[in-house]
Write a protein that holds these residues in place. Structure first.
Motif, PDB file in Angstrom:
ATOM      1  N   ILE A  32       1.050  -1.350  -0.040  1.00  0.00           N
ATOM      2  CA  ILE A  32       0.013   0.006   0.025  1.00  0.00           C
ATOM      3  C   ILE A  32       0.993   1.362  -0.085  1.00  0.00           C
ATOM      4  N   SER A  33       2.186   1.214   0.670  1.00  0.00           N
ATOM      5  CA  SER A  33       3.023   2.225   0.933  1.00  0.00           C
ATOM      6  C   SER A  33       4.330   1.667   1.277  1.00  0.00           C
ATOM      7  N   TYR A  34       5.416   2.396   0.745  1.00  0.00           N
ATOM      8  CA  TYR A  34       6.578   2.169   1.550  1.00  0.00           C
ATOM      9  C   TYR A  34       7.417   3.312   1.734  1.00  0.00           C
ATOM     10  N   ASN A  35       8.115   3.628   2.722  1.00  0.00           N
ATOM     11  CA  ASN A  35       8.825   4.689   2.996  1.00  0.00           C
ATOM     12  C   ASN A  35       9.982   5.064   2.312  1.00  0.00           C
ATOM     13  N   ALA A  38      12.831   2.379   2.710  1.00  0.00           N
ATOM     14  CA  ALA A  38      12.390   1.078   1.869  1.00  0.00           C
ATOM     15  C   ALA A  38      12.687   1.285   0.403  1.00  0.00           C
ATOM     16  N   GLU A  39      12.399   2.609  -0.032  1.00  0.00           N
ATOM     17  CA  GLU A  39      12.691   3.074  -1.407  1.00  0.00           C
ATOM     18  C   GLU A  39      14.080   2.695  -1.767  1.00  0.00           C
ATOM     19  N   THR A  40      15.128   3.046  -0.785  1.00  0.00           N
ATOM     20  CA  THR A  40      16.493   2.954  -0.994  1.00  0.00           C
ATOM     21  C   THR A  40      16.772   1.374  -1.011  1.00  0.00           C
ATOM     22  N   PHE A  46       8.205   4.594  -4.412  1.00  0.00           N
ATOM     23  CA  PHE A  46       6.688   3.856  -4.437  1.00  0.00           C
ATOM     24  C   PHE A  46       6.124   4.558  -5.503  1.00  0.00           C
ATOM     25  N   ASP A  47       5.970   5.825  -5.792  1.00  0.00           N
ATOM     26  CA  ASP A  47       5.410   6.442  -6.971  1.00  0.00           C
ATOM     27  C   ASP A  47       5.555   5.768  -8.135  1.00  0.00           C
ATOM     28  N   GLN A  51       1.114   0.390  -8.560  1.00  0.00           N
ATOM     29  CA  GLN A  51       0.058  -0.811  -7.972  1.00  0.00           C
ATOM     30  C   GLN A  51       0.624  -1.445  -6.821  1.00  0.00           C
ATOM     31  N   GLY A  52       1.786  -1.221  -6.427  1.00  0.00           N
ATOM     32  CA  GLY A  52       2.126  -2.073  -5.200  1.00  0.00           C
ATOM     33  C   GLY A  52       2.617  -3.321  -5.518  1.00  0.00           C
ATOM     34  N   GLN A  53       2.435  -4.063  -6.748  1.00  0.00           N
ATOM     35  CA  GLN A  53       2.360  -5.297  -6.831  1.00  0.00           C
ATOM     36  C   GLN A  53       3.799  -5.765  -7.137  1.00  0.00           C
TER      37      GLN A  53
END
Length: 85
Positions: A32-35, A38-40, A46-47, A51-53
């Motif tokens: 649903i989201s990651y900070n 987590a992106e690093t 995340f954007d 879909q977050g899939q």
């Protein structure tokens, strides 16, 4: 706004303040989201993963010898299978 929607909003806000990588997932295991941390770790914003899939494909945990961990043994797999933390 439902209480579940409010919890998601507050969880996203909290995770944005933390240095620890955090991925918030739904009951299907889709992100649903990651900070930012987590992106690093995942190497993707995340954007970009709207879909977050795709986040699970980016994260391939291995043991100390470099072998992939078997499916079903990861904490996320156990939680989704047993519905217990």
């Amino acid at each position: 706004m439902s209480s579940q929607e409010m919890e998601i909003i507050l969880s996203r806000q909290l995770s944005s303040y933390l240095a620890m990588p955090i991925v918030i997932v739904d009951t299907d295991g889709s992100a649903i989201s990651y900070n930012e941390s987590a992106e690093t770790l995942l190497g993707r914003r995340f954007d970009e993963d709207a879909q977050g899939q795709e986040w699970t494909a980016l994260f391939r945990p291995t043991n100390r010898h470099g072998a992939a961990l078997p499916s079903g043994t990861l904490p996320m797999d156990v939680v989704l299978a047993t519905w217990r933390p």
